[in-house]
Design a protein around this motif. Structure first.
Motif, short mmCIF file in Angstrom:
data_model
loop_
_atom_site.label_atom_id
_atom_site.label_comp_id
_atom_site.label_asym_id
_atom_site.label_seq_id
_atom_site.Cartn_x
_atom_site.Cartn_y
_atom_site.Cartn_z
N LEU A 278 11.88 -12.04 -13.63
CA LEU A 278 11.26 -10.73 -13.44
C LEU A 278 10.59 -10.61 -12.08
O LEU A 278 10.77 -9.62 -11.37
CB LEU A 278 10.24 -10.45 -14.55
N THR A 279 9.82 -11.62 -11.71
CA THR A 279 9.18 -11.57 -10.39
C THR A 279 10.22 -11.67 -9.28
O THR A 279 10.07 -11.04 -8.23
CB THR A 279 8.13 -12.68 -10.22
N VAL B 294 11.49 -8.17 -8.67
CA VAL B 294 10.56 -7.36 -7.88
C VAL B 294 10.64 -7.75 -6.41
O VAL B 294 10.74 -6.89 -5.52
CB VAL B 294 9.11 -7.49 -8.41
N PHE C 271 10.89 -1.06 -8.93
CA PHE C 271 9.44 -1.20 -8.78
C PHE C 271 9.12 -1.89 -7.45
O PHE C 271 8.20 -1.47 -6.74
CB PHE C 271 8.86 -1.99 -9.95
N LEU D 103 13.25 -3.44 -12.52
CA LEU D 103 12.16 -4.03 -11.72
C LEU D 103 12.45 -4.06 -10.23
O LEU D 103 11.52 -4.05 -9.43
CB LEU D 103 11.85 -5.43 -12.22
#
Length: 118
Positions: free
Chosen positions: A32-33, A36, A66, A63
């Motif tokens: 997930l990171t 991003v 984002f 993501l």
């Protein structure tokens, strides 16, 4: 055609995430990171805006979108405020989405808590 492009773009991003989960030892949090950070990097290279024009919501909702929002906020705030914009830009750009996530998450937690009779 817009719906098909959004479906393909979002589907490809999700498929890449699923492959990373299935084939690597990366934890979901790292994936997930990574998404991003990838969105920020692609924005810095000028590659994410064309992806948004092609994929629409398929590019802005995941993501990576984002990350693009954070990068765009920094770019705008630095142009307006100088280096102080590095600190204020990301939160200003993403404030609406972050607020909605917190409000709806809290509402869901209160409405659908375990053991409730609703």
């Amino acid at each position: 055609m817009e719906y098909l492009n959004a479906f393909l773009c979002g589907g490809i991003l999700c498929a890449i995430g699923q492959i990373l989960i299935d084939r690597t030892t990366l934890t979901p949090a790292r994936i997930l990171t990574g998404y991003v950070v990838t969105g920020v990097a692609l924005s810095a290279l000028g590659l994410y805006e064309p992806l948004i024009r092609w994929g629409g919501a398929g590019a802005t909702v995941p993501l990576t979108g984002f990350g693009h929002t954070l990068a765009a906020g920094v770019e705008k705030a630095v142009a307006e405020q100088g280096w102080l914009g590095v600190l204020t830009g990301p939160l200003s750009a993403a404030a609406g989405g972050i607020t909605a996530a917190v409000v709806f998450g809290a509402a869901a937690a209160f409405l659908f808590r375990p053991g409730s009779k609703r």
